[in-house]
Design an enzyme around this catalytic site. Structure first.
Site, PDB file in Angstrom:
ATOM      1  CE1 TYR A  16      30.460 -20.785  68.580  1.00  0.00           C
ATOM      2  CE2 TYR A  16      32.768 -20.962  68.158  1.00  0.00           C
ATOM      3  CZ  TYR A  16      31.793 -20.337  68.572  1.00  0.00           C
ATOM      4  OH  TYR A  16      32.002 -19.130  69.550  1.00  0.00           O
TER       5      TYR A  16
ATOM      6  CD  GLU B   9      34.512 -36.835  68.223  1.00  0.00           C
ATOM      7  OE1 GLU B   9      35.749 -37.213  69.003  1.00  0.00           O
ATOM      8  OE2 GLU B   9      34.329 -35.509  67.878  1.00  0.00           O
TER       9      GLU B   9
ATOM     10  CG  ASP C 233      38.444 -38.272  56.183  1.00  0.00           C
ATOM     11  OD1 ASP C 233      38.001 -36.845  56.674  1.00  0.00           O
ATOM     12  OD2 ASP C 233      39.337 -38.474  55.459  1.00  0.00           O
TER      13      ASP C 233
ATOM     14  CG  LEU D 122      34.441 -30.558  58.718  1.00  0.00           C
ATOM     15  CD1 LEU D 122      35.055 -31.241  57.692  1.00  0.00           C
ATOM     16  CD2 LEU D 122      34.205 -31.667  59.984  1.00  0.00           C
ATOM     17  CB  ALA D 123      38.204 -27.523  64.026  1.00  0.00           C
TER      18      ALA D 123
ATOM     19  CE1 TYR E 191      41.950 -18.695  64.721  1.00  0.00           C
ATOM     20  CE2 TYR E 191      41.273 -17.210  62.957  1.00  0.00           C
ATOM     21  CZ  TYR E 191      40.899 -18.198  63.647  1.00  0.00           C
ATOM     22  OH  TYR E 191      40.205 -19.322  63.251  1.00  0.00           O
TER      23      TYR E 191
ATOM     24  CE  LYS F 173      38.486 -20.600  60.430  1.00  0.00           C
ATOM     25  NZ  LYS F 173      37.571 -21.680  60.201  1.00  0.00           N
TER      26      LYS F 173
ATOM     27  CB  VAL G 199      37.421 -22.989  76.144  1.00  0.00           C
ATOM     28  CG1 VAL G 199      38.238 -24.289  76.539  1.00  0.00           C
ATOM     29  CG2 VAL G 199      37.905 -21.776  76.832  1.00  0.00           C
ATOM     30  CB  THR G 200      36.396 -25.449  71.113  1.00  0.00           C
ATOM     31  OG1 THR G 200      37.178 -24.870  70.271  1.00  0.00           O
ATOM     32  CG2 THR G 200      35.203 -24.653  71.039  1.00  0.00           C
TER      33      THR G 200
HETATM   34  P1  NAD Z   1      36.061 -28.709  67.697  1.00  0.00           P
HETATM   35  O1  NAD Z   1      37.650 -29.208  67.692  1.00  0.00           O
HETATM   36  O2  NAD Z   1      35.313 -28.428  68.904  1.00  0.00           O
HETATM   37  O3  NAD Z   1      34.989 -29.577  66.361  1.00  0.00           O
HETATM   38  C1  NAD Z   1      35.459 -29.911  65.490  1.00  0.00           C
HETATM   39  C2  NAD Z   1      34.557 -30.983  64.715  1.00  0.00           C
HETATM   40  O4  NAD Z   1      35.040 -31.345  63.491  1.00  0.00           O
HETATM   41  C3  NAD Z   1      34.406 -32.285  65.611  1.00  0.00           C
HETATM   42  O5  NAD Z   1      32.904 -32.651  65.587  1.00  0.00           O
HETATM   43  C4  NAD Z   1      35.097 -33.241  64.845  1.00  0.00           C
HETATM   44  O6  NAD Z   1      34.615 -34.537  65.213  1.00  0.00           O
HETATM   45  C5  NAD Z   1      35.031 -32.867  63.423  1.00  0.00           C
HETATM   46  N1  NAD Z   1      36.052 -33.331  62.799  1.00  0.00           N
HETATM   47  C6  NAD Z   1      37.572 -32.954  62.580  1.00  0.00           C
HETATM   48  N2  NAD Z   1      38.273 -33.837  61.565  1.00  0.00           N
HETATM   49  C7  NAD Z   1      36.935 -34.470  61.167  1.00  0.00           C
HETATM   50  C8  NAD Z   1      37.054 -35.391  59.614  1.00  0.00           C
HETATM   51  N3  NAD Z   1      38.153 -35.639  59.131  1.00  0.00           N
HETATM   52  N4  NAD Z   1      35.973 -35.771  59.531  1.00  0.00           N
HETATM   53  C9  NAD Z   1      34.534 -35.656  60.380  1.00  0.00           C
HETATM   54  N5  NAD Z   1      34.737 -34.556  61.326  1.00  0.00           N
HETATM   55  C10 NAD Z   1      35.661 -34.024  61.813  1.00  0.00           C
HETATM   56  O7  NAD Z   1      36.184 -27.128  66.846  1.00  0.00           O
HETATM   57  P2  NAD Z   1      35.182 -25.688  66.908  1.00  0.00           P
HETATM   58  O8  NAD Z   1      36.259 -25.025  67.644  1.00  0.00           O
HETATM   59  O9  NAD Z   1      34.172 -26.094  67.510  1.00  0.00           O
HETATM   60  O10 NAD Z   1      35.689 -25.359  65.327  1.00  0.00           O
HETATM   61  C11 NAD Z   1      34.505 -25.352  64.516  1.00  0.00           C
HETATM   62  C12 NAD Z   1      34.771 -24.347  63.473  1.00  0.00           C
HETATM   63  O11 NAD Z   1      34.607 -23.106  64.257  1.00  0.00           O
HETATM   64  C13 NAD Z   1      36.279 -23.970  62.910  1.00  0.00           C
HETATM   65  O12 NAD Z   1      35.914 -23.726  61.683  1.00  0.00           O
HETATM   66  C14 NAD Z   1      37.042 -23.065  63.634  1.00  0.00           C
HETATM   67  O13 NAD Z   1      37.825 -22.293  62.943  1.00  0.00           O
HETATM   68  C15 NAD Z   1      35.532 -22.114  63.871  1.00  0.00           C
HETATM   69  N6  NAD Z   1      35.523 -21.091  65.078  1.00  0.00           N
HETATM   70  C16 NAD Z   1      36.069 -21.478  66.437  1.00  0.00           C
HETATM   71  C17 NAD Z   1      36.143 -20.450  67.240  1.00  0.00           C
HETATM   72  C18 NAD Z   1      36.524 -20.982  68.804  1.00  0.00           C
HETATM   73  O14 NAD Z   1      37.162 -20.041  69.399  1.00  0.00           O
HETATM   74  N7  NAD Z   1      36.673 -22.194  68.852  1.00  0.00           N
HETATM   75  C19 NAD Z   1      35.885 -19.251  67.008  1.00  0.00           C
HETATM   76  C20 NAD Z   1      35.541 -18.924  65.670  1.00  0.00           C
HETATM   77  C21 NAD Z   1      35.151 -19.808  64.815  1.00  0.00           C
END
Ligand code: NAD
Length: 397
Positions: free
Chosen positions: A53, A75, A111, A139-140, A235, A244, A274-275
């Site tokens: 996202y 990364e 970080d 962030l995730a 969840y 959340k 899917v992520t």
């Molecule tokens: P993702 O794993 O694709 O992306 C995570 C991002 O966080 C990456 O850019 C990663 O490099 C960065 N990151 C992680 N640890 C870090 C750190 N210590 N320092 C700097 N950067 C860091 O995840 P995503 O699914 O896009 O999730 C992003 C948000 O969206 C989350 O809050 C998640 O809960 C929320 N979300 C996801 C979904 C889903 O279905 N994937 C649905 C709704 C909400």
């Protein structure tokens, strides 16, 4: 080197630079095809900008609104004989496309939970942009080091109160089996809230405010998920759901803090997609397979880029964000549409290994997963000798 996918459980340990570039280009094309966002953001900070996202948020802001973007992520770069992580290649491609389009883009690999990274990013905003008018928090992470105490918090995906058994998809084999997850114990809830809750979002906002780098009318958004009742024990009502809830608490705190700037904090509830983060959650991949099939059949399926484009275009910058009763933005509205959810609840009861291909979109799940790492994209020569050690233009080479 010749780069092929190497899948270990719910992660792929390789990534393809050309494939990642192709999927970034495809996302950009989606946004461009929709035209410019009227009165969209101009200077944007995306925390967690390299995948999922966050990456799509950055692309939507840059190519939907000609925004200057600063991205922060964690990364691993490549080496001569080892690929980088996908987010590294995604960011390289993003920066190259941004430069070709005459857009400012600068990235920070470190970080985001730490004080030094916050300070570095703030210095860059001051030097290059002056202020930002949109801050995306995406962030995730499975862990977070507390910047004050050095304590390492660990996030877990567990139900609360009682063990939870439900159907589950082995995303490698397509077998639908059952999984049982033991309930949270000890300080699992607090630890998960400390990683995935709102504390760090607040720390970022405090630091940005104190430095005077938030523009008048600034908006900040963090992402959440609610989903269907079948997933609630793991969840919404589980440890991650508590985090959340904390995000929503912080959203209200930030609203007050941003009021002098006529600013606004939002939680946006997004669709299940899917992520890298979501593929690690038990039960959810099976639900996503059913969801993709049904939404594709209806013509309402969206990926991260369509979701984030809609978030900016139709909500944050439309003058009509359409918050729900709790003040959240809902771009999960099409996913949560009652007739669709009724159908999915029926399929959930029926689904098994034999009928998965008919009820669900397992192929779509697998191809989406591989695409996250740059595999399976058309027009990419996967048999070509490819340099895994390529750099990101704005980072030290
Ligand atoms: P993702 O794993 O694709 O992306 C995570 C991002 O966080 C990456 O850019 C990663 O490099 C960065 N990151 C992680 N640890 C870090 C750190 N210590 N320092 C700097 N950067 C860091 O995840 P995503 O699914 O896009 O999730 C992003 C948000 O969206 C989350 O809050 C998640 O809960 C929320 N979300 C996801 C979904 C889903 O279905 N994937 C649905 C709704 C909400």
């Amino acid at each position: 080197m010749i780069i092929a996918p190497k899948i270990r459980g719910f992660i792929c340990t390789t990534a393809h630079p050309e494939g990642c570039a192709k999927q970034v280009a495809e996302q950009i094309a989606v946004v461009k095809s929709r035209g410019l966002i009227e009165n969209g953001p101009k200077k944007v900070l995306v925390i967690g900008s390299s995948t999922g996202y966050g990456l799509s948020s950055r692309i939507a802001a840059a190519f939907g609104s000609n925004a200057a973007t600063i991205g922060v992520f964690f990364e691993r770069p490549g080496e001569a004989d080892r690929t980088a992580t996908a987010g590294w290649y995604n960011t390289r491609a993003f920066e190259q496309e941004a430069a070709a389009a005459g857009l400012y883009a600068r990235s920070f690999n470190g970080d985001a939970y730490s004080d030094p990274v916050k300070a570095e990013v703030i210095a860059a905003i001051k030097a290059d942009l002056g202020q930002v008018d949109l801050v995306i928090y995406s962030l995730a992470s499975p862990r977070r080091t507390d910047p004050q105490t050095g304590e390492v918090y660990k996030s877990v995906l567990k139900p609360i109160g009682q063990r939870y058994t439900n159907k589950n998809l082995n995303t490698g084999t397509g077998v639908v089996n059952e999984v049982t997850i033991e309930p949270a114990e000890g300080d699992d809830i607090e630890q998960t809230v400390a990683v995935m809750g709102g504390q760090d979002w607040e720390l970022w906002t405090d630091a940005l405010l104190a430095a005077g780098v938030l523009a008048n009318g600034v908006q900040t958004v963090a992402y959440s998920y609610i989903g269907p009742e079948v997933t609630w024990p793991i969840y919404k009502n589980g440890t991650i759901g508590r985090a959340k809830e904390d995000l929503e608490r912080v959203q209200r705190v930030l609203d007050t803090k941003l009021a002098p700037l006529q600013g606004k904090a939002w939680v946006s509830v997004n669709k299940a997609l899917v992520t890298q983060a979501s593929s690690a959650i038990p039960v959810v991949p099976l639900y996503i397979s059913l969801l993709y099939k049904a939404m594709k059949a209806q013509g309402t399926h969206e990926d991260c880029i369509e979701q984030m484009d809609r978030l900016l275009r139709d909500r944050l910058y439309s003058g009509n964000p359409q918050p729900d009763e709790a003040g959240r933005i809902r771009v999960d509205d099409w996913e949560m549409e009652p007739a669709l959810q009724a159908l999915l609840a029926k399929y959930w009861q029926e689904v098994n290994t034999e009928n998965l291909a008919q009820l669900g979109d397992f192929d779509g799940y697998q191809s989406s997963f591989l695409r996250l790492f740059g595999f399976g994209l058309s027009g990419v020569d996967y048999s070509a000798d490819t340099d895994p050690g390529v750099g990101i233009p704005s980072l030290p080479q």
